[in-house]
Design a protein around this motif. Structure first.
Motif, PDB file in Angstrom:
ATOM      1  N   ASP A 127      -7.084-113.546  60.549  1.00 24.33           N
ATOM      2  CA  ASP A 127      -6.974-113.401  62.008  1.00 24.33           C
ATOM      3  C   ASP A 127      -7.069-111.937  62.419  1.00 24.33           C
ATOM      4  OD1 ASP A 127      -6.716-116.126  62.282  1.00 24.33           O
ATOM      5  OD2 ASP A 127      -4.529-116.090  62.471  1.00 24.33           O
ATOM      6  N   GLU A 128      -6.421-111.043  61.670  1.00 24.03           N
ATOM      7  CA  GLU A 128      -6.469-109.612  61.971  1.00 24.03           C
ATOM      8  C   GLU A 128      -7.906-109.078  61.856  1.00 24.03           C
ATOM      9  OE1 GLU A 128      -3.735-107.743  59.272  1.00 24.03           O
ATOM     10  OE2 GLU A 128      -1.975-108.677  60.210  1.00 24.03           O
ATOM     11  N   ILE A 129      -8.598-109.494  60.819  1.00 26.33           N
ATOM     12  CA  ILE A 129      -9.981-109.052  60.608  1.00 26.33           C
ATOM     13  C   ILE A 129     -10.866-109.544  61.750  1.00 26.33           C
ATOM     14  CG2 ILE A 129     -12.018-109.338  59.135  1.00 26.33           C
ATOM     15  CD1 ILE A 129     -10.027-109.372  56.727  1.00 26.33           C
ATOM     16  N   LEU A 130     -10.689-110.807  62.139  1.00 29.80           N
ATOM     17  CA  LEU A 130     -11.490-111.369  63.229  1.00 29.80           C
ATOM     18  C   LEU A 130     -11.217-110.655  64.552  1.00 29.80           C
ATOM     19  CD1 LEU A 130     -11.276-115.176  62.399  1.00 29.80           C
ATOM     20  CD2 LEU A 130     -13.274-113.687  62.175  1.00 29.80           C
ATOM     21  N   MET A 131      -9.976-110.354  64.819  1.00 23.55           N
ATOM     22  CA  MET A 131      -9.623-109.661  66.064  1.00 23.55           C
ATOM     23  C   MET A 131     -10.203-108.245  66.087  1.00 23.55           C
ATOM     24  SD  MET A 131      -8.224-111.870  67.921  1.00 23.55           S
ATOM     25  CE  MET A 131      -7.642-110.876  69.262  1.00 23.55           C
ATOM     26  N   ALA A 132     -10.109-107.551  64.961  1.00 27.77           N
ATOM     27  CA  ALA A 132     -10.663-106.193  64.888  1.00 27.77           C
ATOM     28  C   ALA A 132     -12.181-106.229  65.056  1.00 27.77           C
ATOM     29  CB  ALA A 132     -10.289-105.545  63.552  1.00 27.77           C
ATOM     30  N   GLY A 133     -12.824-107.200  64.442  1.00 25.06           N
ATOM     31  CA  GLY A 133     -14.278-107.339  64.575  1.00 25.06           C
ATOM     32  C   GLY A 133     -14.693-107.675  65.992  1.00 25.06           C
ATOM     33  N   THR A 134     -13.909-108.523  66.640  1.00 26.15           N
ATOM     34  CA  THR A 134     -14.195-108.891  68.024  1.00 26.15           C
ATOM     35  C   THR A 134     -14.108-107.671  68.934  1.00 26.15           C
ATOM     36  OG1 THR A 134     -13.365-111.127  67.676  1.00 26.15           O
ATOM     37  CG2 THR A 134     -13.430-110.342  69.951  1.00 26.15           C
ATOM     38  N   GLU A 135     -13.086-106.869  68.737  1.00 28.56           N
ATOM     39  CA  GLU A 135     -12.924-105.664  69.561  1.00 28.56           C
ATOM     40  C   GLU A 135     -14.069-104.676  69.325  1.00 28.56           C
ATOM     41  OE1 GLU A 135     -11.708-103.398  72.497  1.00 28.56           O
ATOM     42  OE2 GLU A 135     -10.878-105.376  72.026  1.00 28.56           O
ATOM     43  N   LYS A 136     -14.441-104.501  68.091  1.00 26.37           N
ATOM     44  CA  LYS A 136     -15.551-103.596  67.771  1.00 26.37           C
ATOM     45  C   LYS A 136     -16.852-104.104  68.399  1.00 26.37           C
ATOM     46  CE  LYS A 136     -17.874-101.397  63.875  1.00 26.37           C
ATOM     47  NZ  LYS A 136     -17.939-101.267  62.418  1.00 26.37           N
ATOM     48  N   ALA A 137     -17.089-105.412  68.318  1.00 21.78           N
ATOM     49  CA  ALA A 137     -18.298-106.005  68.903  1.00 21.78           C
ATOM     50  C   ALA A 137     -18.314-105.830  70.419  1.00 21.78           C
ATOM     51  CB  ALA A 137     -18.388-107.481  68.533  1.00 21.78           C
ATOM     52  N   ARG A 138     -17.157-105.964  71.059  1.00 22.31           N
ATOM     53  CA  ARG A 138     -17.075-105.765  72.516  1.00 22.31           C
ATOM     54  C   ARG A 138     -17.501-104.353  72.900  1.00 22.31           C
ATOM     55  NH1 ARG A 138     -11.658-108.681  72.927  1.00 22.31           N
ATOM     56  NH2 ARG A 138     -12.304-110.761  73.562  1.00 22.31           N
ATOM     57  N   LEU A 139     -17.004-103.370  72.154  1.00 26.03           N
ATOM     58  CA  LEU A 139     -17.350-101.981  72.458  1.00 26.03           C
ATOM     59  C   LEU A 139     -18.842-101.721  72.285  1.00 26.03           C
ATOM     60  CD1 LEU A 139     -14.327-100.144  70.771  1.00 26.03           C
ATOM     61  CD2 LEU A 139     -14.744-100.452  73.227  1.00 26.03           C
ATOM     62  N   VAL A 140     -19.405-102.218  71.198  1.00 28.82           N
ATOM     63  CA  VAL A 140     -20.837-102.026  70.946  1.00 28.82           C
ATOM     64  C   VAL A 140     -21.662-102.744  72.007  1.00 28.82           C
ATOM     65  CG1 VAL A 140     -22.718-102.524  69.334  1.00 28.82           C
ATOM     66  CG2 VAL A 140     -20.551-101.645  68.474  1.00 28.82           C
ATOM     67  N   ALA A 141     -21.268-103.969  72.359  1.00 34.27           N
ATOM     68  CA  ALA A 141     -21.988-104.735  73.374  1.00 34.27           C
ATOM     69  C   ALA A 141     -21.935-104.038  74.727  1.00 34.27           C
ATOM     70  CB  ALA A 141     -21.408-106.145  73.476  1.00 34.27           C
ATOM     71  N   LYS A 142     -20.792-103.467  75.081  1.00 40.55           N
ATOM     72  CA  LYS A 142     -20.639-102.765  76.358  1.00 40.55           C
ATOM     73  C   LYS A 142     -21.603-101.577  76.418  1.00 40.55           C
ATOM     74  CE  LYS A 142     -17.096-100.719  79.299  1.00 40.55           C
ATOM     75  NZ  LYS A 142     -15.680-100.408  79.421  1.00 40.55           N
ATOM     76  N   GLU A 143     -21.649-100.791  75.348  1.00 41.08           N
ATOM     77  CA  GLU A 143     -22.555 -99.636  75.292  1.00 41.08           C
ATOM     78  C   GLU A 143     -24.014-100.080  75.351  1.00 41.08           C
ATOM     79  OE1 GLU A 143     -21.619 -97.378  71.785  1.00 41.08           O
ATOM     80  OE2 GLU A 143     -19.526 -97.104  72.398  1.00 41.08           O
ATOM     81  N   THR A 144     -24.335-101.128  74.627  1.00 38.87           N
ATOM     82  CA  THR A 144     -25.714-101.631  74.596  1.00 38.87           C
ATOM     83  C   THR A 144     -26.134-102.133  75.972  1.00 38.87           C
ATOM     84  OG1 THR A 144     -25.482-102.246  72.275  1.00 38.87           O
ATOM     85  CG2 THR A 144     -27.288-103.269  73.487  1.00 38.87           C
ATOM     86  N   MET A 145     -25.264-102.874  76.631  1.00 35.19           N
ATOM     87  CA  MET A 145     -25.597-103.383  77.962  1.00 35.19           C
ATOM     88  C   MET A 145     -25.777-102.240  78.961  1.00 35.19           C
ATOM     89  SD  MET A 145     -26.264-106.471  77.771  1.00 35.19           S
ATOM     90  CE  MET A 145     -26.570-106.633  79.526  1.00 35.19           C
ATOM     91  N   GLN A 146     -25.030-101.162  78.810  1.00 36.45           N
ATOM     92  CA  GLN A 146     -25.202 -99.996  79.671  1.00 36.45           C
ATOM     93  C   GLN A 146     -26.599 -99.407  79.455  1.00 36.45           C
ATOM     94  OE1 GLN A 146     -23.222 -99.010  82.112  1.00 36.45           O
ATOM     95  NE2 GLN A 146     -24.719 -97.442  82.648  1.00 36.45           N
ATOM     96  N   GLU A 147     -27.019 -99.307  78.208  1.00 37.53           N
ATOM     97  CA  GLU A 147     -28.362 -98.794  77.895  1.00 37.53           C
ATOM     98  C   GLU A 147     -29.435 -99.714  78.463  1.00 37.53           C
ATOM     99  OE1 GLU A 147     -29.204 -97.560  73.831  1.00 37.53           O
ATOM    100  OE2 GLU A 147     -27.058 -97.236  73.513  1.00 37.53           O
ATOM    101  N   VAL A 148     -29.226-101.015  78.352  1.00 41.54           N
ATOM    102  CA  VAL A 148     -30.199-101.986  78.877  1.00 41.54           C
ATOM    103  C   VAL A 148     -30.327-101.828  80.386  1.00 41.54           C
ATOM    104  CG1 VAL A 148     -30.614-104.452  79.269  1.00 41.54           C
ATOM    105  CG2 VAL A 148     -29.910-103.654  77.008  1.00 41.54           C
TER     106      VAL A 148
END
Length: 157
Positions: A127-148
């Motif tokens: 669960d900890e690994i999944l939560m950390a991965g989810t948070e990291k993915a959110r940050l990357v997705a936010k930056e990517t969507m800004q670039e888009v």
């Protein structure tokens, strides 16, 4: 800067399933699952289709049409030439060939089995690994969507 992704599919050759007829597929029951035990791998490989023209161990083989040889090329690159030559000369039988690839596949899967046991016994860690991965993915997705948005001149906000 946005980079256009390149497809990875198609660059890797597909292995034919253990039945020798279809692509490897879990739904067709002709695949080796990553969570297979050593015994399951052995049982599946022992049932795998081989060179249909070969009846006796000393018969000349045709590794280029043998599905098991394709597994050697994928999982035993360093030993596949030896298998090819031995098969062509009738110096190794299909069972000997299957035993070698079974060992190589089991060697490949063993570290995965060990890691799987660790995580099966520690659901909190998963669960900890999944939560950390989810948070990291959110940050990357936010930056990517800004670039888009900037690339498409849709930066309204």
């Amino acid at each position: 800067m946005l980079v256009e992704p390149k497809p990875l599919v198609g660059d890797v050759p597909r292995l034919v399933g253990l039945d020798g007829n279809n692509k490897m597929s879990k739904s067709l029951g002709n695949a080796i699952d990553l969570d297979s035990t050593q015994e399951e791998v052995s049982e599946k490989i022992n049932k795998a289709t081989t060179d249909p023209a070969r009846i006796h161990k000393t018969d000349i083989g045709h590794p280029e049409i043998c599905p098991v040889y394709a597994y050697h090329q994928a999982f035993r690159k360093e030993g596949s030439d030896e298998i090819y030559e031995s098969c062509k000369k009738g110096q190794i039988g299909c069972m000997g060939c299957k035993q070698k690839i079974t060992q190589s596949i089991n060697d490949l899967l063993e570290p995965m089995r060990e890691r799987r046991i660790v995580y099966q016994n520690d659901s909190k860690k998963v669960d900890e690994i999944l939560m950390a991965g989810t948070e990291k993915a959110r940050l990357v997705a936010k930056e990517t969507m800004q670039e888009v948005r900037e690339a498409m001149s849709m930066n309204y906000f």
